[in-house]
Write an enzyme that holds these catalytic residues in place. Structure first.
Site, short mmCIF file in Angstrom:
data_model
loop_
_atom_site.label_atom_id
_atom_site.label_comp_id
_atom_site.label_asym_id
_atom_site.label_seq_id
_atom_site.Cartn_x
_atom_site.Cartn_y
_atom_site.Cartn_z
N HIS A 148 15.60 5.77 -63.95
CA HIS A 148 14.75 6.73 -63.24
C HIS A 148 14.59 6.44 -61.76
O HIS A 148 13.95 7.20 -61.04
CB HIS A 148 13.37 6.81 -63.88
C1 UD1 Z 1 6.82 6.65 -60.91
C2 UD1 Z 1 6.67 5.42 -60.00
C3 UD1 Z 1 7.65 4.34 -60.43
C4 UD1 Z 1 7.52 4.03 -61.91
C5 UD1 Z 1 7.70 5.34 -62.69
C6 UD1 Z 1 7.60 5.15 -64.18
C7 UD1 Z 1 6.07 5.80 -57.66
C8 UD1 Z 1 6.59 5.85 -56.28
N1 UD1 Z 1 7.01 5.75 -58.63
O1 UD1 Z 1 8.12 7.18 -60.68
O2 UD1 Z 1 7.37 3.17 -59.71
O3 UD1 Z 1 8.49 3.11 -62.29
O4 UD1 Z 1 6.68 6.25 -62.25
O5 UD1 Z 1 7.85 6.34 -64.83
O6 UD1 Z 1 4.87 5.82 -57.85
N2 UD1 Z 1 7.25 14.35 -63.81
C9 UD1 Z 1 7.02 15.08 -64.94
N3 UD1 Z 1 5.93 14.78 -65.68
C10 UD1 Z 1 5.07 13.80 -65.33
C11 UD1 Z 1 5.30 13.08 -64.17
C12 UD1 Z 1 6.40 13.35 -63.43
O7 UD1 Z 1 7.79 15.98 -65.29
O8 UD1 Z 1 4.09 13.57 -66.08
C13 UD1 Z 1 8.45 14.65 -63.02
C14 UD1 Z 1 8.16 15.52 -61.82
O9 UD1 Z 1 9.23 16.38 -61.64
C15 UD1 Z 1 8.11 14.54 -60.69
C16 UD1 Z 1 9.11 13.49 -61.12
O10 UD1 Z 1 9.00 13.44 -62.55
O11 UD1 Z 1 8.40 15.12 -59.46
C17 UD1 Z 1 8.85 12.13 -60.56
O12 UD1 Z 1 7.49 11.72 -60.84
P1 UD1 Z 1 6.74 10.70 -59.86
O13 UD1 Z 1 5.42 10.38 -60.39
O14 UD1 Z 1 6.82 11.23 -58.46
O15 UD1 Z 1 7.67 9.41 -59.86
P2 UD1 Z 1 8.43 8.69 -61.05
O16 UD1 Z 1 9.89 8.89 -60.86
O17 UD1 Z 1 7.85 9.02 -62.39
#
Ligand code: UD1
Length: 392
Positions: free
Chosen positions: A224
């Site tokens: 991820h």
């Molecule tokens: C975040 C953390 C990362 C951690 C990871 C675990 C930061 C910078 N990154 O990354 O350190 O290892 O979580 O999973 O804080 N999304 C969903 N549903 C959700 C949450 C996110 O669909 O419940 C999708 C959205 O499209 C979003 C993308 O995932 O834009 C990324 O989510 P985000 O929280 O920005 O970062 P992660 O890649 O999950």
């Protein structure tokens, strides 16, 4: 500690936070219970009052709710519902929405865990209000400032008053950054506290059977990191490597929503890239899994291929070979003592070659780095209690 309760407010936001905060909350409950027992009937009141804020950085049921249930976390007292967004927007929303909560609750200490955007935002918000901050999992450094988590770690540690570290290298990093050693406490790993507590339950689960996998007969994949999945060519190259490995051993890949979205884009541009019927059960993509299912599947895997931070630590304790598809790690003890190996993610042939080597070798021994003994959270609470009692 005075007779007035000491108020601790915990902040969590994203999936890897939940298993780190749960043992700390449980250890505070146990500490209160032992104080009450020592005082006898009608004796001491509860001395540490705690509340929980969920920022809502992760909001999907399978990234959040199931973890609360399985880890036995209480319902959050406040939910900030910040959701997804750019780094700036997500961080800003936490700052803006947490401030009134902190003003209302007036905690004596804010506890933040890990390295996600919610962590640094909460630490900054509390510090600006002159509320002391404790950082659980302080001092880890990959040395790679292009990782969002590295910036979050550096800044959170500069703001924190109490820094709890998981491995000795973290204390050395903090020393180099000029952080007073008196604020740093080497306590062990709360993520491993959770693993220790829930491993027996996970082992009794039925995920293996449900997914028709046999113990040590498959590899487990997670990806991820933005550097691996946000660039279409890089993601395509990694999927190619996974397909080659899946010819040797079936791979199970619970797909993070961020990666799912990127895979779908790639698929639209290039046709099916992974998980099509010709891959059959050899490269099996699933939705993200709950904690217990994932732990069972990690424990029984022949190898793990990942870019996660936590999985490097969990596989070390479980004795499962881990190939980390990154050029650096902030958790060096998993390489020097554990089962982890860094593999250049930009070299598909090296990834396949490393997997071949792992499959040809016997399984390594499970290793327990210093203080990864299931009692880190108790040590954290002892430090917090002592700190609360002393001059601040
Ligand atoms: C975040 C953390 C990362 C951690 C990871 C675990 C930061 C910078 N990154 O990354 O350190 O290892 O979580 O999973 O804080 N999304 C969903 N549903 C959700 C949450 C996110 O669909 O419940 C999708 C959205 O499209 C979003 C993308 O995932 O834009 C990324 O989510 P985000 O929280 O920005 O970062 P992660 O890649 O999950």
């Amino acid at each position: 500690m005075s007779e007035a309760p000491f108020r601790v407010l915990h902040v969590c936001g994203a999936r890897p936070n939940f298993m780190k905060v749960a043992p700390v909350m449980a250890a505070i409950e146990a500490w209160n219970a032992s104080r009450a027992e020592a005082a006898g009937p009608g004796g001491a009141p509860v001395h540490i009052l705690q509340s929980l804020v969920h920022t809502g950085q992760h909001y999907d049921a399978d990234l959040s709710d199931i973890f609360f249930r399985q880890l036995g976390l209480p319902q959050p007292d406040h939910h900030l519902e910040v959701g997804s967004g750019s780094h700036a927007a997500q961080t800003a929303h936490v700052l803006e929405r947490l401030e009134p909560v902190l003003l209302q609750e007036g905690p004596d200490l804010v506890v933040v865990v890990g390295d996600v955007n919610s962590t640094v935002a909460a630490a900054l918000c509390a510090s600006k209000l002159h509320i002391p901050v404790a950082h659980v999992e302080a001092g880890l450094r990959s040395g790679d400032r292009s990782m969002p988590e590295e910036l979050n770690r550096l800044l959170t540690d500069q703001l924190a008053d109490l820094l709890f570290t998981t491995e000795r290298s973290a204390g050395e990093n903090l020393g180099r950054e000029g952080i007073d050693a008196a604020r740093v406490h080497f306590v062990g790993n709360t993520m491993i506290d959770t693993l220790e507590r829930l491993l027996p339950r996970a082992r009794g689960g039925e995920a293996l059977q449900r997914l028709r996998l046999t113990a040590r007969g498959y590899g487990l994949v997670t990806l991820h990191r933005p550097s691996n999945v946000d660039d279409a060519a890089q993601l395509k190259a990694l999927v190619g490597a996974l397909r080659s490995i899946s010819a040797l051993v079936p791979l199970l890949w619970p797909v993070h929503p961020r990666t799912r979205a990127r895979l779908e884009e790639l698929q639209q541009a290039e046709g099916q890239v992974a998980g099509n019927s010709s891959d059959g059960p050899r490269l099996l993509l699933t939705e993200p899994l709950g904690y217990l299912d994932f732990l069972q599947l990690m424990d029984r895997a022949r190898l793990a291929l990942t870019d996660s931070g936590g999985i490097q630590e969990e596989t070390t304790v479980l004795g499962v070979p881990c190939l980390t598809l990154r050029t650096s790690t902030e958790r060096p003890v998993t390489v020097t003592e554990g089962t982890n190996r860094l593999i250049d993610p930009y070299d598909p042939a090296a990834i396949v070659g490393a997997a071949e080597e792992v499959l040809a070798a016997p399984l390594p021994a499970a290793v327990r780095p210093e203080l990864w003994d299931g009692h880190a959270a108790e040590r954290i609470v002892a430090v917090i209690a002592g700190w609360a009692a002393g001059p601040q």
